[in-house]
Design an enzyme around this catalytic site. Structure first.
Site, PDB file in Angstrom:
ATOM      1  N   ASP A  78     -43.049 -83.472  -6.822  1.00 28.47           N
ATOM      2  CA  ASP A  78     -42.871 -82.440  -5.805  1.00 28.47           C
ATOM      3  C   ASP A  78     -44.258 -81.995  -5.333  1.00 28.47           C
ATOM      4  O   ASP A  78     -45.267 -82.238  -6.021  1.00 28.47           O
ATOM      5  CB  ASP A  78     -42.090 -81.273  -6.424  1.00 28.47           C
ATOM      6  CG  ASP A  78     -41.940 -80.107  -5.475  1.00 28.47           C
ATOM      7  OD1 ASP A  78     -41.529 -80.319  -4.323  1.00 28.47           O
ATOM      8  OD2 ASP A  78     -42.261 -78.967  -5.884  1.00 28.47           O
TER       9      ASP A  78
ATOM     10  N   ASP B 194     -45.134 -78.629  -3.028  1.00 32.58           N
ATOM     11  CA  ASP B 194     -45.362 -77.181  -3.029  1.00 32.58           C
ATOM     12  C   ASP B 194     -44.923 -76.564  -4.355  1.00 32.58           C
ATOM     13  O   ASP B 194     -43.780 -76.714  -4.781  1.00 32.58           O
ATOM     14  CB  ASP B 194     -44.598 -76.532  -1.876  1.00 32.58           C
ATOM     15  CG  ASP B 194     -45.073 -77.032  -0.526  1.00 32.58           C
ATOM     16  OD1 ASP B 194     -46.026 -76.466   0.014  1.00 32.58           O
ATOM     17  OD2 ASP B 194     -44.493 -78.020  -0.024  1.00 32.58           O
TER      18      ASP B 194
ATOM     19  N   ASP C 209     -40.871 -77.673  -9.459  1.00 29.48           N
ATOM     20  CA  ASP C 209     -40.967 -76.257  -9.829  1.00 29.48           C
ATOM     21  C   ASP C 209     -39.794 -75.396  -9.384  1.00 29.48           C
ATOM     22  O   ASP C 209     -39.683 -74.239  -9.793  1.00 29.48           O
ATOM     23  CB  ASP C 209     -42.242 -75.664  -9.208  1.00 29.48           C
ATOM     24  CG  ASP C 209     -42.101 -75.460  -7.703  1.00 29.48           C
ATOM     25  OD1 ASP C 209     -42.235 -74.325  -7.218  1.00 29.48           O
ATOM     26  OD2 ASP C 209     -41.817 -76.457  -7.002  1.00 29.48           O
TER      27      ASP C 209
END
Length: 280
Positions: free
Chosen positions: A48, A50, A227
């Protein structure tokens, strides 16, 4: 997010849970910033962006790629035999804008579009007339509340309320209603201070599964780092195939391992590179 006990990122390293392939990663006891494994040499990476490789910005368009990441990712891709893909809620076009001349395998818009190792783009076919109507309605909401940020990704709409957390309930209800009106082709997706309308039937887990059927990812030990709530689909898929799932930041997760920050993620990836140089 699936219910699980929260893990202390500063706890002593421990062996992972999971399927039979997981035993190929042993506890990396020398890594002080989190409970993470020592990865095998044949690892393949799904990352991922961001909140994972980069800290989250107040607005998506404010994110910038720094020189450290510019150098790290191509080197990591080479060490992994080309098996590195960026798995993001951003569109592939936006991923390419961020990374400039470095073109990576990528899944954009939470799996609704995917670029394979050969460079071919695969897109989920959905009717877009409804999503354009939803865009106009959410645009009127943003006009009334300028602190909101509406991100049009093409097949996906994201309404960010990071700068106006008091509007979270109103954003949730507006997006829920519009997703319901669009019918079964679209669904609502919650994230960190954002609510999205996305195509149904595709997510980060389905994108990773598709990559795993193709070279150079096929047969490698899969690692996914994320996240957010949207990354839980990827964690669950990785757990099913016996790979390594890593959650960045606080909170419960289906992930088997946890790191505290984007800086810790980069440090762990660099350790993999150091070992690959020592044992070419």
């Amino acid at each position: 997010m699936p219910n699980s006990s929260s893990r202390n990122p500063n706890a002593a390293a421990r062996a992972p849970r999971g399927g039979p392939r997981q035993d190929r990663a042993s506890a990396d006891a020398g890594f002080p910033l989190g409970t993470v494994p020592r990865l095998p040499a044949d690892a393949g990476f799904f990352l991922d962006i961001d909140g994972t490789l980069l800290d989250i910005a107040e607005k998506p368009q404010l994110v910038r790629i720094d020189e450290d990441l510019v150098g790290l990712l191509p080197t990591l891709r080479h060490a992994a035999g080309g098996a590195l893909a960026l798995i993001s809620g951003r569109s592939i076009a936006e991923i390419d804008r961020l990374f400039g001349t470095s073109i990576f395998c990528a899944a954009g818009q939470h799996g609704a579009e995917r670029r394979d190792f050969a460079g071919k783009i695969h897109r989920h076919r959905v009717p877009l007339a409804g999503i354009r109507k939803a865009q106009r309605q959410l645009g009127r909401m943003v006009a009334r509340h300028p602190a909101l940020v509406l991100e049009d990704k093409g097949m996906n709409l994201a309404l960010h309320y990071r700068l106006a957390p008091e509007l979270g309930a109103a954003v949730y209800e507006a997006v829920r209603r519009l997703a319901e009106e669009l019918g079964e082709d679209f669904e609502m997706q919650a994230g960190k201070m954002v609510m999205e309308i996305k195509p149904s039937g595709k997510d980060k887990g389905t994108a990773i599964a598709e990559f795993l059927e193709e070279a150079p990812f096929r047969g490698r030990f899969p690692v996914f780092i994320g996240d957010d709530l949207t990354d839980e689909f990827g964690f669950e898929l990785i757990n099913r195939v016996g790979g390594c799932s890593v959650k960045v930041g606080e909170g419960g997760s289906a992930a088997h391992w946890q790191l505290p920050s984007a800086d810790a993620v980069r440090a762990w990836l660099r350790r993999f590179l150091e070992r690959s140089r020592e044992n070419p």
